[in-house]
Design a protein around this motif. Structure first.
Motif, PDB file in Angstrom:
ATOM      1  N   VAL A 174       0.826  -1.303  -0.041  1.00 56.37           N
ATOM      2  CA  VAL A 174      -0.116   0.056  -0.030  1.00 56.37           C
ATOM      3  C   VAL A 174       0.896   1.292   0.076  1.00 56.37           C
ATOM      4  N   GLU A 175       0.643   2.103  -0.910  1.00 52.84           N
ATOM      5  CA  GLU A 175       1.282   3.358  -0.984  1.00 52.84           C
ATOM      6  C   GLU A 175       0.626   4.324   0.098  1.00 52.84           C
ATOM      7  N   ARG A 176       1.939   4.500   1.053  1.00 45.79           N
ATOM      8  CA  ARG A 176       1.349   5.539   2.049  1.00 45.79           C
ATOM      9  C   ARG A 176       1.261   7.012   1.855  1.00 45.79           C
ATOM     10  N   GLY A 177       1.823   7.284   0.838  1.00 49.32           N
ATOM     11  CA  GLY A 177       2.272   8.879   0.685  1.00 49.32           C
ATOM     12  C   GLY A 177       3.429   9.326   1.219  1.00 49.32           C
ATOM     13  N   ASP A 178       4.061   8.578   2.013  1.00 48.85           N
ATOM     14  CA  ASP A 178       5.305   8.701   2.537  1.00 48.85           C
ATOM     15  C   ASP A 178       6.166   7.425   2.516  1.00 48.85           C
ATOM     16  N   TYR A 179       7.502   7.562   3.148  1.00 48.76           N
ATOM     17  CA  TYR A 179       8.331   6.371   2.776  1.00 48.76           C
ATOM     18  C   TYR A 179       7.737   5.310   3.692  1.00 48.76           C
ATOM     19  N   THR A 180       7.812   4.224   2.991  1.00 47.40           N
ATOM     20  CA  THR A 180       7.349   2.945   3.846  1.00 47.40           C
ATOM     21  C   THR A 180       8.769   2.120   4.275  1.00 47.40           C
ATOM     22  N   TYR A 181       9.128   2.078   5.443  1.00 47.56           N
ATOM     23  CA  TYR A 181      10.168   1.382   5.946  1.00 47.56           C
ATOM     24  C   TYR A 181      10.243   0.664   7.201  1.00 47.56           C
ATOM     25  N   LEU A 182       9.125   0.790   7.786  1.00 47.88           N
ATOM     26  CA  LEU A 182       8.828   0.078   8.976  1.00 47.88           C
ATOM     27  C   LEU A 182       8.000  -1.231   8.730  1.00 47.88           C
ATOM     28  N   PRO A 183       8.496  -2.584   9.141  1.00 49.98           N
ATOM     29  CA  PRO A 183       7.596  -3.629   8.900  1.00 49.98           C
ATOM     30  C   PRO A 183       6.002  -3.540   9.189  1.00 49.98           C
ATOM     31  N   GLU A 184       5.918  -3.024  10.188  1.00 49.79           N
ATOM     32  CA  GLU A 184       4.475  -2.715  10.746  1.00 49.79           C
ATOM     33  C   GLU A 184       3.808  -1.859   9.614  1.00 49.79           C
ATOM     34  N   ASP A 185       4.350  -0.968   9.119  1.00 51.63           N
ATOM     35  CA  ASP A 185       3.579  -0.211   7.946  1.00 51.63           C
ATOM     36  C   ASP A 185       3.658  -0.593   6.617  1.00 51.63           C
ATOM     37  N   PHE A 186       4.154  -1.767   6.455  1.00 54.15           N
ATOM     38  CA  PHE A 186       4.528  -2.371   5.039  1.00 54.15           C
ATOM     39  C   PHE A 186       3.237  -3.487   4.834  1.00 54.15           C
ATOM     40  N   ILE A 187       1.956  -3.051   4.281  1.00 58.92           N
ATOM     41  CA  ILE A 187       0.876  -3.848   4.052  1.00 58.92           C
ATOM     42  C   ILE A 187       0.694  -4.169   2.682  1.00 58.92           C
ATOM     43  N   LEU A 188       0.635  -5.399   2.382  1.00 61.02           N
ATOM     44  CA  LEU A 188       0.346  -5.625   0.969  1.00 61.02           C
ATOM     45  C   LEU A 188      -0.774  -5.059   0.405  1.00 61.02           C
ATOM     46  N   GLU A 189      -0.815  -4.955  -0.948  1.00 57.16           N
ATOM     47  CA  GLU A 189      -2.044  -4.602  -1.475  1.00 57.16           C
ATOM     48  C   GLU A 189      -2.915  -5.962  -1.713  1.00 57.16           C
ATOM     49  N   ASN A 190      -4.189  -5.735  -2.000  1.00 50.36           N
ATOM     50  CA  ASN A 190      -4.965  -7.049  -2.039  1.00 50.36           C
ATOM     51  C   ASN A 190      -4.638  -7.869  -3.167  1.00 50.36           C
ATOM     52  N   LYS A 191      -4.636  -9.176  -2.871  1.00 48.43           N
ATOM     53  CA  LYS A 191      -4.399 -10.299  -3.479  1.00 48.43           C
ATOM     54  C   LYS A 191      -2.962 -10.272  -4.080  1.00 48.43           C
ATOM     55  N   VAL A 192      -2.124  -9.641  -3.548  1.00 51.02           N
ATOM     56  CA  VAL A 192      -0.733  -9.738  -4.143  1.00 51.02           C
ATOM     57  C   VAL A 192      -0.089 -11.216  -4.057  1.00 51.02           C
ATOM     58  N   PRO A 193      -0.256 -11.973  -2.886  1.00 50.85           N
ATOM     59  CA  PRO A 193       0.421 -13.485  -2.942  1.00 50.85           C
ATOM     60  C   PRO A 193      -0.257 -14.382  -4.177  1.00 50.85           C
ATOM     61  N   GLU A 194      -1.789 -14.016  -4.350  1.00 45.41           N
ATOM     62  CA  GLU A 194      -2.086 -14.792  -5.582  1.00 45.41           C
ATOM     63  C   GLU A 194      -1.820 -14.470  -6.750  1.00 45.41           C
ATOM     64  N   ALA A 195      -1.485 -13.410  -6.951  1.00 45.15           N
ATOM     65  CA  ALA A 195      -1.065 -12.640  -8.193  1.00 45.15           C
ATOM     66  C   ALA A 195       0.194 -13.148  -8.743  1.00 45.15           C
ATOM     67  N   LEU A 196       1.151 -13.033  -7.585  1.00 47.89           N
ATOM     68  CA  LEU A 196       2.669 -13.718  -7.775  1.00 47.89           C
ATOM     69  C   LEU A 196       2.550 -15.239  -8.095  1.00 47.89           C
ATOM     70  N   ALA A 197       1.788 -15.861  -7.349  1.00 45.93           N
ATOM     71  CA  ALA A 197       1.641 -17.348  -7.393  1.00 45.93           C
ATOM     72  C   ALA A 197       1.188 -17.689  -8.867  1.00 45.93           C
ATOM     73  N   LEU A 198       0.172 -17.029  -9.378  1.00 47.58           N
ATOM     74  CA  LEU A 198      -0.018 -17.261 -10.676  1.00 47.58           C
ATOM     75  C   LEU A 198       0.886 -16.952 -11.820  1.00 47.58           C
ATOM     76  N   LEU A 199       1.575 -15.856 -11.473  1.00 49.34           N
ATOM     77  CA  LEU A 199       2.586 -15.609 -12.634  1.00 49.34           C
ATOM     78  C   LEU A 199       3.624 -16.340 -12.720  1.00 49.34           C
ATOM     79  N   LYS A 200       4.043 -16.988 -11.269  1.00 54.03           N
ATOM     80  CA  LYS A 200       5.272 -18.014 -11.340  1.00 54.03           C
ATOM     81  C   LYS A 200       4.583 -19.382 -11.898  1.00 54.03           C
ATOM     82  N   GLN A 201       3.260 -19.668 -11.798  1.00 54.16           N
ATOM     83  CA  GLN A 201       2.921 -20.809 -12.354  1.00 54.16           C
ATOM     84  C   GLN A 201       2.890 -20.883 -13.960  1.00 54.16           C
ATOM     85  N   ARG A 202       2.808 -19.687 -14.394  1.00 56.49           N
ATOM     86  CA  ARG A 202       2.669 -19.359 -15.933  1.00 56.49           C
ATOM     87  C   ARG A 202       4.279 -19.137 -16.568  1.00 56.49           C
TER      88      ARG A 202
END
Length: 171
Positions: free
Chosen positions: A17-45
């Motif tokens: 998620v783009e916070r509008g500021d630098y993201t550098y703390l793991p607790e602020d690092f939140i994945l966008e919706n369905k990112v793991p699923e998208a990456l898994a599908l691309l790897k399968q392809r």
């Protein structure tokens, strides 16, 4: 050796998620919706997955490499280690010049050479025009995602999941 196809991914605003500021703390690092699923599908392809990210906050002294790497570790863990490599440009134009920093293409050029990538079969998913400019310089197809996409840009999708669905129909 056969050339490989690759999905190049911007980080902030595409993977997390783009916070509008630098993201550098793991607790602020939140994945966008369905990112793991998208990456898994691309790897399968059969796509390599390579992150290409400007991290100018390093040059500005706003965060450390260890903090940035902790965010990258969280990304890798949450995506089942599907990402093959992460390239980052630590420079910022207010501090130091760099050919690696997007819209320049040095990070892409290094990855293309190291992994024997076919630019014509590859895609860059980004949320800024500078991502598309870097892709264009090396002959990689570009897809803009997110709210910053100008209405005039040809290839646009709402997020990485939609971009993934589009890419697999083209491959």
């Amino acid at each position: 050796m056969t050339k490989q196809k690759c999905i190049f991914l911007d980080r902030d605003g595409v993977l997390n998620v783009e916070r509008g500021d630098y993201t550098y703390l793991p607790e602020d690092f939140i994945l966008e919706n369905k990112v793991p699923e998208a990456l898994a599908l691309l790897k399968q392809r059969g796509f390599l997955l390579i992150v290409i990210t400007n991290q100018g906050g390093l040059a500005k002294g706003l965060f450390s490499r260890a903090q940035m790497e902790a965010c990258h570790q969280k990304l890798l863990q949450n995506c089942n280690y599907a990402i093959d490599a992460i390239y980052y440009a630590p420079a910022h134009p207010a501090i130091s010049a760099s050919l690696a920093r997007k819209p320049d293409s040095l990070m892409l050029e290094k990855a293309i050479a190291k992994f024997n990538i076919s630019p014509a079969e590859s895609w860059f998913v980004g949320d800024q025009l500078r991502d598309m400019q870097a892709a264009e310089k090396v002959g990689v197809n570009g897809i803009l995602v997110g709210p910053h996409s100008p209405a005039t840009y040809i290839r646009q999708q709402h997020n990485l999941w939609e971009a993934t669905r589009f890419i697999i129909t083209q491959a």
